[in-house]
Design an enzyme around this catalytic site. Structure first.
Site, PDB file in Angstrom:
ATOM      1  CG  HIS A 206     -47.248  24.058 -43.822  1.00  0.00           C
ATOM      2  ND1 HIS A 206     -47.918  22.442 -43.379  1.00  0.00           N
ATOM      3  CD2 HIS A 206     -46.420  23.612 -43.551  1.00  0.00           C
ATOM      4  CE1 HIS A 206     -47.254  21.385 -43.710  1.00  0.00           C
ATOM      5  NE2 HIS A 206     -45.567  22.733 -43.423  1.00  0.00           N
ATOM      6  CB  CYS A 244     -44.542  22.098 -47.140  1.00  0.00           C
ATOM      7  SG  CYS A 244     -42.997  20.692 -46.125  1.00  0.00           S
ATOM      8  CG  HIS A 271     -42.368  25.399 -45.185  1.00  0.00           C
ATOM      9  ND1 HIS A 271     -43.266  24.699 -43.222  1.00  0.00           N
ATOM     10  CD2 HIS A 271     -41.904  26.601 -44.371  1.00  0.00           C
ATOM     11  CE1 HIS A 271     -43.247  25.350 -43.185  1.00  0.00           C
ATOM     12  NE2 HIS A 271     -42.167  26.770 -43.433  1.00  0.00           N
ATOM     13  CG  ASP A 316     -39.922  21.626 -42.827  1.00  0.00           C
ATOM     14  OD1 ASP A 316     -39.869  22.042 -41.825  1.00  0.00           O
ATOM     15  OD2 ASP A 316     -41.160  21.221 -43.442  1.00  0.00           O
ATOM     16  CG  HIS A 317     -39.457  18.493 -40.247  1.00  0.00           C
ATOM     17  ND1 HIS A 317     -40.428  17.391 -40.117  1.00  0.00           N
ATOM     18  CD2 HIS A 317     -39.748  19.816 -39.657  1.00  0.00           C
ATOM     19  CE1 HIS A 317     -41.990  18.511 -40.194  1.00  0.00           C
ATOM     20  NE2 HIS A 317     -41.024  19.623 -39.651  1.00  0.00           N
ATOM     21  CE1 TYR A 330     -38.714  23.214 -37.322  1.00  0.00           C
ATOM     22  CE2 TYR A 330     -39.711  21.757 -36.072  1.00  0.00           C
ATOM     23  CZ  TYR A 330     -39.908  22.358 -37.731  1.00  0.00           C
ATOM     24  OH  TYR A 330     -40.863  22.792 -38.025  1.00  0.00           O
TER      25      TYR A 330
END
Length: 351
Positions: A206, A244, A271, A316-317, A330
């Site tokens: 990552h 990401c 991501h 992702d977030h 999340y």
């Protein structure tokens, strides 16, 4: 593209698997054993327990995020071989239950950093926020104290056991340059990649979040040139990326669609999220919608579509919306909305 959804486990996540199953197109959960400390071997009985839970809802456990790398490995201390041996055994155990991808990172001390976990946006929702000036004038211990106030939910990458040794860790990293960190990463990969390759597992590093040095600590997975260097450290199909867009996208110099096309066959896990960058170096996480942030999500998804991406992807977030009480970034609702936005782009390209 195979859509998956991060889940923190029974008793550690407010979102039940039955709800995840109802999100269109989601095939599996991205999971980890969050109660196992970095460096410890993951026990088979606990792995099998997660597999059984997911299979009840016909969800796969193909992707693990993360098998954390012990600080001794990043620092290159004499004890690293013991922790690397445990890591190899964990890879073997995960292969036995059909895991295909292991996400990990090589960030010193902190995994990801924000200065506000619940910054309010214009629409009344909240999201994680990074304030450059505040961080530059902050003591690391003050940041840790602020983060650990969130006691209702554990924060991945912010384990209290590790952060209790914050001062010692910073002292240890004083002699670790970027080049030394690269050397330690190479040593680690030379040891584990042959094991991963033998067991048909893809290791997916990552990027650093955000992709620049924090508190003087070295950070190395930050831009295209560094990713090229990473992939050359050990030339193997098992040495690859978690790409990401939120982490790399915090730096406007990173051309994300171009990078996806260049590294496509080495991206084992995607991501996908949006951030809004500000001229003063701040950024805030937003909805996945292109117009809400600084990242062109259409071009991101189009790049994956153009290369024929068949790997794993997850939203992702997300923001915290509709009064949901959730782990920062999340929640269920905004990530589910994000999935439908990504599917909308993907399906349009398919047609």
């Amino acid at each position: 593209m195979e859509m998956v959804f991060r889940w923190f486990g029974e008793g550690n996540d407010h979102i039940p698997l039955s709800h995840i199953k109802q999100i269109p197109g989601v095939k599996g959960v991205v999971w980890a054993l969050h109660d196992v400390e970095p460096g410890e071997k993951w026990p088979m009985e606990k792995i099998l327990e997660v597999k059984k839970q997911a299979e009840q809802f016909d969800l796969n456990i193909d992707v693990v995020e993360s098998v954390n790398v012990h600080e001794a490995i990043k620092l290159g201390t004499n004890s690293r071989d013991m922790y690397i041996a445990n890591y190899k055994e964990t890879i073997k155990n995960l292969a036995k239950v059909g895991v295909k991808v292991i996400c990990y990172n090589f960030m010193p001390v902190f995994d990801w950093i924000r200065t506000d976990l619940f910054k309010e946006l214009e629409d009344g929702s909240t999201a994680m926020f990074y304030e450059k000036a505040k961080l530059e004038n902050m003591n690391p211990s003050d940041l840790v104290e602020e983060f650990l106030k969130t006691k209702e939910f554990t924060l991945p990458g912010w384990e209290p056991e590790r952060l209790d040794r914050l001062f010692d860790l910073f002292e240890s990293y004083k002699s670790v340059t970027e080049e030394k960190l690269w050397e330690n990463l190479k040593y680690f990969l030379e040891e584990i990649i042959p094991v991963a390759e033998e067991h048909d597992i893809k290791m997916a590093i990552h990027p650093d979040d955000p992709p620049w040095s924090i508190f003087g600590l070295p950070r190395i997975i930050t831009r295209k040139e560094n990713i090229k260097k990473l992939l050359k450290l050990v030339d193997s199909p098992s040495n690859g990326l978690t790409f990401c867009t939120g982490s790399l996208g915090a730096n406007s110099l990173n051309n994300l669609p171009e990078m996806i096309r260049e590294f496509g066959n080495k991206i084992h896990f995607a991501h996908i999220r949006n951030v809004r960058r500000m001229e003063n170096g701040d950024f805030i996480e937003t909805s996945h919608r292109t117009q809400d942030g600084s990242i062109d999500m259409f071009e991101i998804v189009k790049a994956y579509h153009d290369i024929g991406f068949t790997g794993y992807a997850r939203p992702d977030h997300g923001r915290h919306i509709w009064g949901e009480k959730c782990r920062p970034g999340y929640g269920l609702y905004d990530r589910a909305l994000g999935i439908m936005y990504l599917w909308g782009i993907w399906d349009s390209l398919q047609r």
